[in-house]
Design an enzyme around this catalytic site. Sequence first.
Site, PDB file in Angstrom:
ATOM      1  N   ASP A  31       0.889  -1.166   0.000  1.00 57.89           N
ATOM      2  CA  ASP A  31       0.000   0.000   0.000  1.00 57.89           C
ATOM      3  C   ASP A  31       0.927   1.216   0.000  1.00 57.89           C
ATOM      4  O   ASP A  31       1.515   1.558   1.020  1.00 57.89           O
ATOM      5  CB  ASP A  31      -0.882  -0.040   1.249  1.00 57.89           C
TER       6      ASP A  31
ATOM      7  N   LYS B 201       2.710  11.314  -3.586  1.00 55.87           N
ATOM      8  CA  LYS B 201       1.661  10.603  -4.332  1.00 55.87           C
ATOM      9  C   LYS B 201       0.721  11.581  -5.038  1.00 55.87           C
ATOM     10  O   LYS B 201       0.164  11.274  -6.071  1.00 55.87           O
ATOM     11  CB  LYS B 201       0.888   9.707  -3.364  1.00 55.87           C
TER      12      LYS B 201
ATOM     13  N   ASP C 229     -12.604   5.094   1.502  1.00 54.05           N
ATOM     14  CA  ASP C 229     -11.185   5.045   1.844  1.00 54.05           C
ATOM     15  C   ASP C 229     -10.647   6.469   1.859  1.00 54.05           C
ATOM     16  O   ASP C 229     -10.457   7.086   0.815  1.00 54.05           O
ATOM     17  CB  ASP C 229     -10.459   4.198   0.786  1.00 54.05           C
TER      18      ASP C 229
END
Length: 497
Positions: free
Chosen positions: A6, A69, A168
């Site tokens: 992850d 990210k 999420d």
Amino acid sequence: MIVGIDLGTTNSLVAFINGEGKPEIVINERGSRLTPSVVYFKNDQEVLVGELARSQMVLKADRTVSCIKRHMGSDYQVFISQRGYTPVEISALILRKLVQYAREYLGQEIEAAVITVPAYFNDNQRQATFLAGELAGLKVLKLLNEPTAAALAYGIRSEKKENILVLDIGGGTFDITLMEGEKGIYRVIGTGGSTTLGGTDFDNRLAQYILTTFYEMTGVDLTADKVALQQVQVNAERVKVDLSTVNESSVLIPYITMGEAGPLHLNQVVSRAAFHKICTDLFVEIRSLILQTLAKAGVEERWVDVVVLAGGASRMPGFRDMVSEMFGHAEIKTDINPDEVVALGAAIEAGMLAGAVEHIEFYDVTSHTLGIEDNLGEFVPLIPANTSYPVVQSKLFTTVEDDQEEVIIHILQKDDLNTAGSEGLVSLGRFHLEGIHKAKAGEPNIDVTFAIDKNGILNVSALDLDTGTTNQVQITGAVYSGNKESLNRRGRGLTVL
Ligand code: AMP
């Protein structure tokens, strides 16, 4: 050994299938399961990743990189001592560290990995993640959507027919996925969310609140002081986390700056109620993103049987209260640690690929509509949003001028939720098909095929059915950022046949 990774905005985790066939998180050298996705360039030779890098964020702000990210798939670069680093390079450094932890923990070489990505990641972002894995020396077997991973982590425990909503919310992204599951077969029927909304936005609100309060109390503006800002930011996140378990938290930063009468200290108390108040619009945005995703899939709140919460920020009581209020009738799954659920799901996928756990079938869907631009500048869709993949779709096009020997295929993505540009159209790249047989306008048969592979990565090809001339392109960040050529349609346009 194949591991599941992850690769998060704030923290990253690596997991594997243990001897009992169960997913397990790797514990890093500091005894922690989470490794901060932070890189610190100590000097030209030494690079630190994880907690050690995070602890340098305050004093060495100009040599630490976090939240990379958010820039994946773009041509953003971060400059350290005048050397530019791409998001792919920074992510590769984080991945290398995770692999090292896994190797040390397991005492085995790590050959391959399943890496998770937000469901909303487009082709450029997926391709960048894939490249980061390869740069880290990994064989990337699959890019798995994070919410799918979260559902997989819960799914292996359930045999019932269930409609699942995965929420999420990590550091920088909010992903919403709707899935229908029965007897181990999962079908994603809708995705939505935002690539620019996450726990960090709540930190920023708190940081702003702390700075404003400090200004009101002292008349001193700290916004130009980089070190003070970093300290406030780090404390803001801690206060947010504290407020998930207590009603009040405080910030004390002695000697934060110099005032006219000597050193000043920052000393403030923040209540949960104040925190909720300054973040009201963020909660409203979260709620409307959920409702939009349900509406797009043609379902209502009642349709949801199970809500799976993932991502560290899903621990915020304000978030949980909102979810309970919206889906009071549903089962809200919180028994797997929301920080770990995605990595555990990635390990299950890795285990399935290695044959170590029973196969569960599932189908992911595209989150954007993909198509090309015709000679009039109109968007012609080939693959609608919410199509299950892998998938191949073709459409016939033709020329618009007599004796036209070339067409330009301009690939576009239509962003139905986060509208980028006037109509939410994003250019993914373009390529030429030359050598079309000379004929009157409208006669040639040009087949344009869009193929999305198991990783959600798009390949586009064009074929002149009469001459067999073909050309194709895989959508990569390089095509996207490198191709600045203006589209001259004269003599090179095409239209639907
Ligand atoms: P992730 O990207 O899933 O690792 O999530 C990281 C985000 O979750 C960061 O913004 C953290 O501050 C936030 N987070 C972690 N634990 C908590 C908590 N107990 N309460 C609120 N936010 C949290």
